[in-house]
Each structure stands twice: as structure tokens, then as C-alpha cells.
Design a protein around this motif. Structure first.
Motif, mmCIF file in Angstrom:
data_model
loop_
_atom_site.group_PDB
_atom_site.id
_atom_site.type_symbol
_atom_site.label_atom_id
_atom_site.label_comp_id
_atom_site.label_asym_id
_atom_site.label_seq_id
_atom_site.Cartn_x
_atom_site.Cartn_y
_atom_site.Cartn_z
ATOM 1 N N LEU A 12 0.854 -1.162 0.000
ATOM 2 C CA LEU A 12 0.000 0.000 0.000
ATOM 3 C C LEU A 12 0.898 1.223 0.000
ATOM 4 O O LEU A 12 1.721 1.387 0.899
ATOM 5 C CB LEU A 12 -0.868 -0.021 1.256
ATOM 6 N N GLU A 13 0.775 2.058 -1.009
ATOM 7 C CA GLU A 13 1.595 3.251 -1.080
ATOM 8 C C GLU A 13 0.857 4.420 -0.457
ATOM 9 O O GLU A 13 -0.342 4.572 -0.641
ATOM 10 C CB GLU A 13 1.971 3.561 -2.529
ATOM 11 N N ASP A 90 5.820 2.721 -0.106
ATOM 12 C CA ASP A 90 5.153 1.516 0.382
ATOM 13 C C ASP A 90 5.710 1.209 1.772
ATOM 14 O O ASP A 90 6.895 0.922 1.923
ATOM 15 C CB ASP A 90 5.423 0.347 -0.573
ATOM 16 N N VAL A 91 4.857 1.267 2.778
ATOM 17 C CA VAL A 91 5.300 1.068 4.160
ATOM 18 C C VAL A 91 5.005 -0.332 4.688
ATOM 19 O O VAL A 91 5.312 -0.647 5.831
ATOM 20 C CB VAL A 91 4.670 2.117 5.108
ATOM 21 N N LEU A 95 6.346 -1.745 8.247
ATOM 22 C CA LEU A 95 5.377 -1.951 9.323
ATOM 23 C C LEU A 95 5.461 -3.356 9.908
ATOM 24 O O LEU A 95 5.269 -3.546 11.113
ATOM 25 C CB LEU A 95 3.954 -1.686 8.831
ATOM 26 N N ASN A 96 5.767 -4.334 9.072
ATOM 27 C CA ASN A 96 5.897 -5.710 9.561
ATOM 28 C C ASN A 96 7.081 -5.873 10.506
ATOM 29 O O ASN A 96 7.120 -6.815 11.294
ATOM 30 C CB ASN A 96 6.013 -6.683 8.393
ATOM 31 N N LEU A 97 8.051 -4.973 10.436
ATOM 32 C CA LEU A 97 9.215 -5.040 11.310
ATOM 33 C C LEU A 97 8.971 -4.409 12.680
ATOM 34 O O LEU A 97 9.726 -4.638 13.613
ATOM 35 C CB LEU A 97 10.417 -4.365 10.635
ATOM 36 N N VAL A 98 7.916 -3.618 12.800
ATOM 37 C CA VAL A 98 7.574 -2.974 14.066
ATOM 38 C C VAL A 98 6.852 -3.996 14.935
ATOM 39 O O VAL A 98 5.827 -4.548 14.545
ATOM 40 C CB VAL A 98 6.685 -1.721 13.824
ATOM 41 N N LEU A 107 1.527 3.974 13.192
ATOM 42 C CA LEU A 107 2.323 4.263 11.995
ATOM 43 C C LEU A 107 1.568 3.891 10.720
ATOM 44 O O LEU A 107 1.744 4.523 9.685
ATOM 45 C CB LEU A 107 3.661 3.527 12.048
ATOM 46 N N ALA A 108 0.714 2.892 10.811
ATOM 47 C CA ALA A 108 -0.025 2.443 9.631
ATOM 48 C C ALA A 108 -1.162 3.391 9.278
ATOM 49 O O ALA A 108 -1.408 3.656 8.105
ATOM 50 C CB ALA A 108 -0.581 1.041 9.859
#
Length: 129
Positions: A12-13, A90-91, A95-98, A107-108
């Protein structure tokens, strides 16, 4: 804040300035949380080790951590003002690393209600993780 999102490929950008401002918000929250430690250490150290060099160094370190965190937030905030809203990022992988779920949600989506540890909670309340 308008949260413009565009689905691309697997992710998702989003507009980079929006994402960066959410990081700024998180950094201010971190500074606030660190800052809350200092008075507690002063209370714990009264009369025992309050005047030792090590105690003073710890308090100075806490103060420095708050200043650096706020400084990073202000730096990112200022740089972000020059980033065009049309720049997308694209985050999804980041985000998966948080690992903290509340931070990941913040953040999302940019939706946050107050600090991560509000002062209205009763002492002793905690969330098991």
C-alpha cells in the motif's frame, strides 16, 4: 491530515510526508515517556544516592535522550515540509518489522488517541504482552 493511499502490487503506497509525520508523532511520544522516568529516579534516589556522580550521569543521560528524541522529531518535521505530497512510499514491509502493536497501528493509519501510556490509568495497571 488526509491519508492518501494507493494500492500497488503487494503493498500500500502512501504519501511520504504523511508517513514521516506519523514518525514525528511517535518520536514525541518516546520523548514524553523517557521524560516521565526522571522524576521517579529523583524520588528513588533521595537521601540514598542522589548526589553520587553515577546518579547525576544517569539523570543527565535521560535528559539528553529526551533532547535528542525531540531534536530528531523536529528535524524530520522540518525536512518533511519540503517533501512533495505526490511522493509515495510503500510502508507494508517496514510496518511488519515494528513489533509493538500500538505503534504499528499508529504508523499504519495515523490514528492515535493520546500517548501510549496515558496518565489517566491507575497505578499498577499494565498490559501483558
Amino acid at each position: 491530515m488526509l491519508n492518501e493511499q494507493k494500492a500497488v502490487g503487494h503493498g500500500l503506497e502512501e504519501a511520504l510526508p504523511d508517513v514521516m509525520m506519523r514518525v514525528v508523532s511517535e518520536l514525541h511520544d518516546v520523548a514524553y515517556l523517557i521524560e516521565r522516568i526522571e522524576p521517579m529516579l529523583n524520588e528513588l534516589g533521595e537521601g540514598v544516592v542522589a548526589n553520587t556522580a553515577d546518579h547525576i550521569k544517569v539523570l543527565q543521560g535521560i535528559d539528553l535522550a529526551v533532547q535528542k528524541t525531540r531534536g530528531l522529531a523536529e528535524f524530520i518535521d522540518t525536512v518533511t515540509a519540503a517533501i512533495p505530497q505526490s511522493w509515495l512510499v510503500d510502508v507494508s514491509i517496514a510496518l511488519n518489522l515494528v513489533k509493538l502493536a500500538d505503534m504499528q497501528r499508529s504508523l499504519a493509519s495515523g490514528l492515535r488517541h493520546g500517548h501510549s501510556q496515558p496518565l489517566t490509568d491507575d497505578a499498577g495497571d499494565f498490559e501483558a504482552f
